[in-house]
Every structure is written in C-alpha cells, then in structure tokens.
Scaffold this active site. Structure first.
Site, PDB file in Angstrom:
ATOM      1  N   ARG A 183       0.834  -1.201   0.000  1.00  0.00           N
ATOM      2  CA  ARG A 183       0.000   0.000   0.000  1.00  0.00           C
ATOM      3  C   ARG A 183       0.865   1.245   0.000  1.00  0.00           C
ATOM      4  O   ARG A 183       1.619   1.479   0.940  1.00  0.00           O
ATOM      5  CB  ARG A 183      -0.923   0.060   1.211  1.00  0.00           C
ATOM      6  N   CYS A 197     -11.128  13.175   7.122  1.00  0.00           N
ATOM      7  CA  CYS A 197     -10.751  12.235   6.072  1.00  0.00           C
ATOM      8  C   CYS A 197     -10.732  10.842   6.679  1.00  0.00           C
ATOM      9  O   CYS A 197     -11.057  10.665   7.853  1.00  0.00           O
ATOM     10  CB  CYS A 197      -9.388  12.623   5.486  1.00  0.00           C
ATOM     11  N   CYS A 204      -7.862   8.850   6.394  1.00  0.00           N
ATOM     12  CA  CYS A 204      -6.464   8.413   6.298  1.00  0.00           C
ATOM     13  C   CYS A 204      -6.015   7.613   7.517  1.00  0.00           C
ATOM     14  O   CYS A 204      -5.322   6.593   7.374  1.00  0.00           O
ATOM     15  CB  CYS A 204      -5.554   9.621   6.115  1.00  0.00           C
ATOM     16  N   GLU A 252       1.702  15.377   1.407  1.00  0.00           N
ATOM     17  CA  GLU A 252       0.505  15.809   2.128  1.00  0.00           C
ATOM     18  C   GLU A 252      -0.558  16.378   1.191  1.00  0.00           C
ATOM     19  O   GLU A 252      -0.225  16.989   0.171  1.00  0.00           O
ATOM     20  CB  GLU A 252       0.869  16.963   3.058  1.00  0.00           C
ATOM     21  N   ASP A 309      -5.384  16.460  -7.942  1.00  0.00           N
ATOM     22  CA  ASP A 309      -4.589  15.438  -7.261  1.00  0.00           C
ATOM     23  C   ASP A 309      -3.183  15.494  -7.842  1.00  0.00           C
ATOM     24  O   ASP A 309      -2.978  15.130  -8.995  1.00  0.00           O
ATOM     25  CB  ASP A 309      -5.208  14.052  -7.470  1.00  0.00           C
ATOM     26  N   ARG A 345      -0.481  13.967  -6.599  1.00  0.00           N
ATOM     27  CA  ARG A 345       0.393  12.904  -6.116  1.00  0.00           C
ATOM     28  C   ARG A 345       1.091  12.197  -7.273  1.00  0.00           C
ATOM     29  O   ARG A 345       0.516  11.984  -8.326  1.00  0.00           O
ATOM     30  CB  ARG A 345      -0.403  11.887  -5.289  1.00  0.00           C
ATOM     31  N   SER A 358      -5.506  -0.803  -2.367  1.00  0.00           N
ATOM     32  CA  SER A 358      -5.924   0.566  -2.685  1.00  0.00           C
ATOM     33  C   SER A 358      -7.277   0.539  -3.388  1.00  0.00           C
ATOM     34  O   SER A 358      -7.574  -0.390  -4.133  1.00  0.00           O
ATOM     35  CB  SER A 358      -4.904   1.219  -3.618  1.00  0.00           C
TER      36      SER A 358
HETATM   37 ZN   LIG Z   1      -6.240  12.577   5.486  1.00  0.00          ZN
END
Ligand SMILES: [Zn+2]
Length: 209
Positions: A59, A75, A77, A101, A135, A137, A158
């Site tokens: 992950r 969230c 997370c 982040e 996004d 990332r 995921s």
């Molecule tokens: Zn989060």
C-alpha cells in the site's frame, strides 16, 4: 522494471516495534533510501512474512498529518493506515509512507482547502480553486522504492485507480488489486463521496448510487 526509472538503493534498514492507540502491536522493518527523485524522506515499512508464491501486499500511503497522527475526522487516512498495517502484517508486504501531504499540495494548502470546503466546495474543487491540480500525487518514488526492495509485482491495497495506473506506467506489475474497508463517519461522508464521484475510487458507500 522500467528502464527510465532512476535507480534508488536501500540506505538503512531498522526494526521498529509499533503500538497503535487501540493496542494493536506489530513490528516493522523500516527502510530508508538513497536516490529518490524528489529528495524527500520517504519510508518503506516491511511488515509480516511473505511466504507464499503470490506478490507481496503493498500500500502506498500518502502522508496526512492531521489524519494519521491526530485522528482528524475530516478524512479516512488514519483508519486506512491502521487497517493497512494490520492487513499487510498478516499477508506480508510493504507499506510505503509517502511524504506528499494533501494529495501533493502540502499541509498548509490542505488546511486552506478545508476552509474552502467549509464554504461548499468539494475536496477536488477546493484544490483547483487554490491553483493546484485536483490530485498532484506522483508515485515515482513508490516505484523506485519497490525496485530497490526487489519487488516488481504487487498485490495493490488501494481503492484508487490512479495509483494502479501510475505504478503500471512506472514498470510495477499490479497483479492484483485489494480494496480497503470503508471508514465512514459523519464528518468525512462528503469527502468519501467526492472520492467516488470525482476520482472513481472503488468505495461502496450506502448513499452513492
Ligand atoms: Zn487525510
């Protein structure tokens, strides 16, 4: 492996006993690296023993200070991280802790986006309103870490189709995709709904058709 992927190497490997607030304990083999392309201090947590012939369970988890450390309810997370550690410890594999982040926009910008969400935007619209991508990332360092660990095939833990697609493009074979659980709370319901409707996350929410 993708020939264009810059080579990273394992720098240190140390054993760290973990104890979570709910009492769950396990032991991680924490790896640091040389050569990660963005120069940030990403970690790979080796968990469990990977005994069978299938690929290890992996992950990539993007850092979320508010959720991972402080239990923010905005969230999912924190619960996702906790679930992932236990599932990987059972199956054998790696949790890649990525220092990106707020879907890559940074901690302060994430909190600015929360302020915009309080005004009615969803989590993706808020990032765009701040001049960021919805996004940002990038999983290049995740692929580099896996290569350094000698892993070229993974069972990917995921719900995010973008993670699988990016890793495949970076030369990692996603042999299997394993969904995480749904960690729904009153405070994160609209955030989770946006993940499903805006980014095609494979989450089964009772209120999204
Ligand atoms: Zn989060």
């Amino acid at each position: 492996m993708d020939e264009t992927l810059p080579t990273a190497t394992v720098r240190t490997r140390v054993t760290v006993p973990l104890r979570f607030p709910d009492g769950y304990v396990t032991t991680a083999r924490v790896h640091t690296f040389h050569g990660l392309v963005d120069g940030r201090e990403h970690l790979a947590f080796g968990l469990g023993e990977h005994a069978d012939a299938g690929p290890p369970l992996v992950r990539p988890h993007s850092e979320c200070l508010t959720g991972d450390v402080f239990g923010s309810q905005r969230c999912d997370c924190g619960p996702q991280l906790r679930e992932a550690v236990e599932r990987i410890a059972e199956a054998g594999g790696y949790l890649l802790y990525l220092r990106q982040e707020g879907r890559g926009i940074g901690l302060y910008a994430k909190l600015d986006a929360y302020a915009l969400q309080d005004g009615g935007l969803d989590t993706y619209e808020a990032n765009l309103a701040l001049g960021h991508g919805s996004d940002e990332r990038d999983y290049t360092v995740a692929a580099q870490m896996l290569a350094a660990l000698g892993v070229d095939r993974v069972a990917l833990l995921s719900n995010n189709p973008d993670k699988a697609a990016q890793l495949e493009r970076l030369g990692v074979t996603v042999a299997d995709r394993v969904s995480t659980g749904v960690h729904l709370s009153p405070a994160n319901a609209s955030y989770l709904a946006a993940k499903v409707t805006r980014a095609d996350h494979a989450l089964d929410l009772p209120f999204v058709p």
